[in-house]
Design an enzyme around this catalytic site. Structure first.
Site, PDB file in Angstrom:
ATOM      1  N   HIS A 189     -13.342 -20.374  15.878  1.00  0.00           N
ATOM      2  CA  HIS A 189     -13.423 -18.973  15.441  1.00  0.00           C
ATOM      3  C   HIS A 189     -12.431 -18.101  16.211  1.00  0.00           C
ATOM      4  O   HIS A 189     -11.779 -17.216  15.630  1.00  0.00           O
ATOM      5  CB  HIS A 189     -14.847 -18.432  15.652  1.00  0.00           C
ATOM      6  N   HIS A 206     -16.607 -25.359  18.649  1.00  0.00           N
ATOM      7  CA  HIS A 206     -16.916 -24.606  17.430  1.00  0.00           C
ATOM      8  C   HIS A 206     -16.478 -23.145  17.591  1.00  0.00           C
ATOM      9  O   HIS A 206     -15.809 -22.573  16.708  1.00  0.00           O
ATOM     10  CB  HIS A 206     -18.420 -24.686  17.153  1.00  0.00           C
ATOM     11  N   GLU A 207     -16.872 -22.541  18.721  1.00  0.00           N
ATOM     12  CA  GLU A 207     -16.527 -21.132  18.945  1.00  0.00           C
ATOM     13  C   GLU A 207     -15.020 -20.964  19.161  1.00  0.00           C
ATOM     14  O   GLU A 207     -14.441 -19.936  18.789  1.00  0.00           O
ATOM     15  CB  GLU A 207     -17.303 -20.590  20.147  1.00  0.00           C
TER      16      GLU A 207
END
Length: 636
Positions: A29, A25-26
């Site tokens: 980003h 998920h990170e």
């Protein structure tokens, strides 16, 4: 099925799996920020103090102490009341146009969605072990229990008449999914295989809390080294179908019998492959640690009075009704529920004659005779589909039991009981159900209990009160029996499973469909939570997620990967919710800014983030406390 190593390796795998889902998920980003020229100040694998770090360009890369995920820190991303209205640098997050920031916000969830697809595809290539659609147990009061579904039925499909759609059922997981997604009260039809014939069953969808069907769990999962089971020759995947002459279909059935037979040679019948075998096992006598168990042997004295009759069951077809008192089967006197069920279990497929006492409209008891054809469960055990009435009346009292010493007899009613705990607290109860005595014994242990009874005596022939005088109320004292040891086989059981496995192209299709359906199902359950059709107690926090992940890891690599895909999808959707502090909250502010033509007031954003953080932490705390206490209560 691939089993995941031992407990230590399993725990490490769980931590690594959850960490990877959050890390991905990170990473989304991070990639998006770099793509749109936003400075990434920190990219960390894990949280807490840095164990290793190195700066390359503008970014510091870290490996931190707590390996549960990671985070990225973007230049100028944090909002506070002191944040300037206009960013001072072009590489700061807030310097980018609203729609660019939306892309950065959504990139984490997008990565979670993307990784879910290969995880599901690989799972189906290996073969996922789901619970079987074979009906083994039905929770009392569930929508299935109130239907004409029977143990041994194999659920083939679910039909929704309102939508005129039939959903195929490959596993118990498919069944639960399709029932849960239906609004409460939706009439459904189950197509089942019953002894080679297709049968249609009507049920009503009652949400996850109203479901209660599981496959049999009388299959040996593990045989402990040096155990009584190993000495007897039991092996992994053996199905135990009979113990001490009683048919069994669940681990509870087996444990109930074995616990009462420490050091006693016991005959068991198993199914190994397609062959049935009979073997003898001598359960190990396991001494109980403090606090010891104490017992009044209540189970054996419950009277044979009907509580509920299942729809379309043999009992219903034969004319049994609520509050009927069974006094004989084929002219053999019946005084207790245990004796009644023992005869029924041994009469599978046979016709029997019941002698029943039933109150008429005037309240007078009449003797009637009913003829029933006893049904046969998948295990070979007979059944008629009835439950006992919650009563304070005594049926049969076992010889040499605590209650026999006090001269209790058939037809006595226990109306009150009291006793003292070890700490000197008086426990008093009005008794309307004999099971209440068990609760008192849990608290008073081996202390003497005073029991008030109404001493009516029923005839063993007619079942009617044979005293001409008024019943007498008296108080007697009983002492619970101390249980110092129980029998133990030294095995673990598992539920019957089916392996769902596909070749490459079919696995790609199945995995893709699975992820998309998980997205739809997640939103459907969220809607049910909002409108109150599903309770918040059904939510799972970090503790519950780790426990479930560990269990799935032990079940096999494919199950573990499938669960990670589920967690990844849920993490993506959770982060896209329009709640400040989450990615979805940031997206909301960006869209408002786009249509409004100017940013949302910094002070408003800061306050909203504090509120969002409070709500999120409150929810996490609530579900975590619920997870922890639910686990503690199961151990009490």
């Amino acid at each position: 099925m691939i089993e995941i190593f031992g407990s230590t390796q399993g725990v490490l795998l769980v931590i690594a799996g959850i960490a990877i889902v959050i890390f991905v998920h990170e990473l989304g980003h991070f990639i998006a920020a770099r793509r749109y020229a936003v400075k990434v100040e920190v990219f960390s694998i894990g949280f807490g103090p840095a164990l290793w770090k190195r700066k390359k360009g503008d970014t510091e890369y870290r490996i931190a102490l707590v390996p549960l995920g990671g985070f990225v820190k973007l230049a100028g991303e944090h909002i506070s009341e002191s944040t300037p209205a206009k960013p001072s640098r072009d590489d700061e997050f807030l310097s980018k146009p609203p729609l660019t920031r939306v892309k950065i916000f959504t990139s984490g969830a997008l990565m979670n969605f993307l990784i879910a697809f290969p995880l599901c595809v690989i799972s189906y290539l290996i073969g996922i072990n789901f619970y079987s659609p074979l009906v083994g147990e039905m929770a009392h009061g569930s929508s299935e229990w109130h239907s004409s579904l029977q143990k041994g039925d194999i659920i083939l499909s679910i039909i929704n008449p309102e939508k005129d759609i039939e959903y195929p059922v490959r596993s118990n997981n498919d069944y639960r999914r399709e029932v849960i997604r239906c609004p409460k009260g939706t009439p459904l039809k189950l197509k089942v295989n019953r002894n080679g014939k297709e049968v249609i069953i009507d049920i009503i969808a009652q949400g996850s809390q109203g479901m209660g069907v599981l496959p049999p769990n009388n299959i040996v999962k593990k045989v402990n080294h040096g155990s009584a089971a190993e000495k007897a020759g039991l092996k992994k995947n053996d199905r135990i179908i009979m113990v001490a002459g009683e048919f069994v279909s669940s681990a509870n059935d087996i444990s109930y019998i074995i616990h009462k037979r420490p050091s006693l040679p016991t005959e068991i019948k198993i199914c190994r492959g397609n062959t049935e075998q009979i073997m003898s096992v001598t359960p190990t006598a396991k001494r109980l640690k403090e606090p010891d168990d104490y017992d009044l042997e209540i189970d054996g004295i419950i009277p044979a009075i009907i509580g509920e009759v299942r729809k379309d069951s043999p009992g219903a077809s034969g004319g049994l009704q609520k509050q009927d008192r069974i006094i004989a089967i084929d002219n053999i006197p019946i005084r207790s529920w245990n004796k009644f069920t023992d005869v029924i279990k041994a009469s599978a497929g046979k016709g029997i004659k019941l002698t029943v006492l039933r109150k008429n409209l005037t309240g007078t008891e009449e003797t009637i005779f009913l003829h029933l054809l006893v049904g046969s469960e998948h295990s070979g055990k007979g059944f008629i589909g009835v439950t006992p009435s919650g009563s304070n009346e005594i049926g049969e009292v076992k010889t040499n039991s605590p209650l026999s010493d006090a001269e209790f007899s058939y037809g006595n009613k226990i109306i009150k009981a009291s006793g003292w705990t070890k700490k000197g607290k008086l426990i008093e109860r009005d008794i309307i159900n004999l099971m209440q005595l068990k609760e008192i014994v849990k608290e008073t242990k081996d202390s003497e209990i005073e029991v008030t009874i109404i001493s009516a005596r029923l005839s063993l022939i007619s079942g009617r009160d044979e005293n001409s005088a008024e019943p007498v109320t008296k108080t007697v004292k009983v002492i619970p029996k101390k249980i110092e040891q129980i029998g133990e086989l030294g095995i673990e059981f598992k539920y019957e499973t089916v392996t769902v496995k596909f070749p490459l192209l079919a696995a790609i299709q199945a995995g893709t469909t699975e992820v998309l359906d998980l997205v739809v199902l997640t939103f459907q359950i969220m809607e049910k939570l909002i409108i109150g059709e599903e309770p918040l107690s059904g939510l799972t926090g970090p503790v519950g997620i780790i426990q479930i992940t560990y269990v799935m890891a032990r079940e096999g690599l494919s199950n573990f990967l499938w669960l990670l895909a589920l967690i990844s999808v849920n993490l993506a959707i959770l982060n896209l919710l329009p709640i400040p502090i989450l990615d979805g909250g940031g997206i909301l502010f960006c869209l408002i800014e786009k249509f409004k033509g100017s940013p949302v007031n910094i002070k408003v954003q800061a306050i909203a983030q504090y509120i969002g953080l409070f709500l999120l932490l409150s929810l996490i705390t609530w579900v975590t406390v619920h997870d922890v206490f639910s686990k503690i209560l199961k151990l009490i």
